[in-house]
Design a protein around this motif. Structure first.
Motif, PDB file in Angstrom:
ATOM      1  N   MET A  77      -0.445   6.145   1.717  1.00 42.98           N
ATOM      2  CA  MET A  77       0.746   6.627   1.005  1.00 42.98           C
ATOM      3  C   MET A  77       0.717   8.144   0.842  1.00 42.98           C
ATOM      4  N   ASP A  78      -0.414   8.661   0.458  1.00 45.10           N
ATOM      5  CA  ASP A  78      -0.539  10.109   0.265  1.00 45.10           C
ATOM      6  C   ASP A  78      -0.311  10.852   1.575  1.00 45.10           C
ATOM      7  N   TYR A  79      -0.883  10.339   2.651  1.00 45.20           N
ATOM      8  CA  TYR A  79      -0.697  10.973   3.952  1.00 45.20           C
ATOM      9  C   TYR A  79       0.785  10.971   4.333  1.00 45.20           C
ATOM     10  N   ILE A  80       1.449   9.862   4.107  1.00 41.75           N
ATOM     11  CA  ILE A  80       2.874   9.761   4.425  1.00 41.75           C
ATOM     12  C   ILE A  80       3.671  10.797   3.633  1.00 41.75           C
ATOM     13  N   LEU A  81       3.446  10.860   2.328  1.00 46.99           N
ATOM     14  CA  LEU A  81       4.208  11.785   1.492  1.00 46.99           C
ATOM     15  C   LEU A  81       3.968  13.242   1.862  1.00 46.99           C
ATOM     16  N   LEU A  82       2.758  13.554   2.261  1.00 44.10           N
ATOM     17  CA  LEU A  82       2.438  14.932   2.622  1.00 44.10           C
ATOM     18  C   LEU A  82       2.897  15.305   4.024  1.00 44.10           C
ATOM     19  N   ASN A  83       3.212  14.326   4.827  1.00 43.51           N
ATOM     20  CA  ASN A  83       3.589  14.581   6.221  1.00 43.51           C
ATOM     21  C   ASN A  83       4.935  13.959   6.574  1.00 43.51           C
ATOM     22  N   LEU A  84       5.789  13.811   5.590  1.00 46.54           N
ATOM     23  CA  LEU A  84       7.059  13.126   5.761  1.00 46.54           C
ATOM     24  C   LEU A  84       7.938  13.759   6.834  1.00 46.54           C
ATOM     25  N   SER A  85       7.806  15.050   7.033  1.00 45.74           N
ATOM     26  CA  SER A  85       8.648  15.721   8.029  1.00 45.74           C
ATOM     27  C   SER A  85       8.144  15.529   9.457  1.00 45.74           C
ATOM     28  N   ASP A  86       6.961  14.951   9.610  1.00 45.47           N
ATOM     29  CA  ASP A  86       6.412  14.696  10.942  1.00 45.47           C
ATOM     30  C   ASP A  86       6.849  13.325  11.450  1.00 45.47           C
ATOM     31  N   MET A 114       6.108  -4.365   1.476  1.00 43.65           N
ATOM     32  CA  MET A 114       7.084  -3.939   2.486  1.00 43.65           C
ATOM     33  C   MET A 114       6.323  -3.375   3.667  1.00 43.65           C
ATOM     34  N   SER A 115       7.008  -3.321   4.793  1.00 43.95           N
ATOM     35  CA  SER A 115       6.349  -2.798   5.977  1.00 43.95           C
ATOM     36  C   SER A 115       6.110  -1.299   5.828  1.00 43.95           C
ATOM     37  N   LEU A 116       5.169  -0.812   6.587  1.00 44.07           N
ATOM     38  CA  LEU A 116       4.848   0.610   6.599  1.00 44.07           C
ATOM     39  C   LEU A 116       6.077   1.431   6.962  1.00 44.07           C
ATOM     40  N   MET A 117       6.800   1.030   7.994  1.00 41.10           N
ATOM     41  CA  MET A 117       7.968   1.782   8.439  1.00 41.10           C
ATOM     42  C   MET A 117       9.099   1.722   7.410  1.00 41.10           C
ATOM     43  N   SER A 118       9.245   0.606   6.713  1.00 44.53           N
ATOM     44  CA  SER A 118      10.259   0.517   5.647  1.00 44.53           C
ATOM     45  C   SER A 118       9.925   1.480   4.508  1.00 44.53           C
ATOM     46  N   TYR A 119       8.643   1.568   4.172  1.00 43.40           N
ATOM     47  CA  TYR A 119       8.208   2.498   3.127  1.00 43.40           C
ATOM     48  C   TYR A 119       8.491   3.944   3.541  1.00 43.40           C
ATOM     49  N   ILE A 120       8.179   4.282   4.775  1.00 46.21           N
ATOM     50  CA  ILE A 120       8.427   5.641   5.273  1.00 46.21           C
ATOM     51  C   ILE A 120       9.917   5.958   5.188  1.00 46.21           C
ATOM     52  N   THR A 121      10.746   5.025   5.626  1.00 45.38           N
ATOM     53  CA  THR A 121      12.196   5.228   5.566  1.00 45.38           C
ATOM     54  C   THR A 121      12.656   5.382   4.123  1.00 45.38           C
ATOM     55  N   GLU A 122      12.137   4.550   3.230  1.00 46.61           N
ATOM     56  CA  GLU A 122      12.505   4.627   1.816  1.00 46.61           C
ATOM     57  C   GLU A 122      12.152   5.996   1.229  1.00 46.61           C
ATOM     58  N   GLN A 123      10.967   6.489   1.544  1.00 42.55           N
ATOM     59  CA  GLN A 123      10.550   7.798   1.037  1.00 42.55           C
ATOM     60  C   GLN A 123      11.421   8.910   1.613  1.00 42.55           C
ATOM     61  N   ARG A 124      11.764   8.796   2.866  1.00 42.50           N
ATOM     62  CA  ARG A 124      12.633   9.804   3.492  1.00 42.50           C
ATOM     63  C   ARG A 124      14.014   9.812   2.838  1.00 42.50           C
ATOM     64  N   ILE A 125      14.539   8.648   2.534  1.00 41.47           N
ATOM     65  CA  ILE A 125      15.852   8.567   1.883  1.00 41.47           C
ATOM     66  C   ILE A 125      15.764   9.150   0.467  1.00 41.47           C
ATOM     67  N   LEU A 126      14.701   8.856  -0.264  1.00 37.56           N
ATOM     68  CA  LEU A 126      14.537   9.425  -1.612  1.00 37.56           C
ATOM     69  C   LEU A 126      14.514  10.945  -1.572  1.00 37.56           C
ATOM     70  N   VAL A 127      13.767  11.503  -0.641  1.00 36.44           N
ATOM     71  CA  VAL A 127      13.693  12.970  -0.514  1.00 36.44           C
ATOM     72  C   VAL A 127      15.052  13.523  -0.102  1.00 36.44           C
ATOM     73  N   SER A 128      15.726  12.859   0.834  1.00 41.63           N
ATOM     74  CA  SER A 128      17.028  13.363   1.282  1.00 41.63           C
ATOM     75  C   SER A 128      18.050  13.341   0.152  1.00 41.63           C
ATOM     76  N   LYS A 129      18.010  12.324  -0.699  1.00 41.62           N
ATOM     77  CA  LYS A 129      18.926  12.275  -1.846  1.00 41.62           C
ATOM     78  C   LYS A 129      18.684  13.463  -2.772  1.00 41.62           C
TER      79      LYS A 129
END
Length: 181
Positions: A77-86, A114-129
């Motif tokens: 999770m931490d890696y995803i949040l820190l590298n969301l733009s990659d 939830m799946s890994l990819m669903s979590y990544i998408t969810e985090q991206r949508i939260l940041v975009s909002k």
């Protein structure tokens, strides 16, 4: 990206950068509400702004709190949040955290629900909002910033998740017709 695959082994640097990112988010919220509070004229406006601020702080804590997950899932999770733009794929994340893609996908689904990819998408949508609400970035800039180079695809994902296109979401925010969750 803040952390690349080889740098992830240095846990001290990693945790330091995560803390810096979290502190920046807290600082952004503090500045935003200091400005909003300075514009309040009535007690009702102040109370509403305080409630909004508390909700946003709580949301930040809830979204960035992962302590109830195993260390492996926390690292993911931490890696995803820190590298969301990659570009984030199970292979790339696996290499970065030294686990197989199959293991991280299975472990993540098991613990998070939830799946890994669903979590990544969810985090991206939260940041975009948040970016739509707090910046003047274009949809294309936001899309690229959150790691989705195709802004048309981003628009489809956003609409599927939020029920509005990013443009409509921003318009409603601007017109005061919509209160973001």
């Amino acid at each position: 990206a803040l952390i690349k695959a080889g740098a992830f082994d240095s846990l001290g640097v990693y945790r330091s950068r995560l803390l810096e990112a979290y502190e920046r988010l807290l600082d952004d919220i503090s500045k935003k509400y200091a400005q909003k509070l300075s514009l309040c004229v009535t007690h009702q406006q102040m109370n509403e702004t305080y409630l909004e601020m508390i909700k946003e702080y709580c949301s930040l804590c809830r979204n960035y709190s992962n302590r109830h997950y195993s260390r492996d899932v926390q690292r993911i999770m931490d890696y995803i949040l820190l590298n969301l733009s990659d570009s984030l794929t199970p292979d790339e994340i696996g290499r970065a955290v030294n686990f197989s893609p199959g293991y991280i996908s299975r472990k993540f689904k098991e613990e998070v629900g939830m799946s890994l990819m669903s979590y990544i998408t969810e985090q991206r949508i939260l940041v975009s909002k948040r970016l739509l609400q707090d910046t003047h970035m274009s949809i294309k800039e936001i899309s690229a910033y959150i790691g989705i180079p195709d802004w048309n695809y981003f628009t489809k994902l956003f609409k599927k998740s939020v029920g509005l296109t990013p443009t409509d979401y921003k318009k409603q925010l601007k017109n005061g017709e919509f209160i973001p969750k």
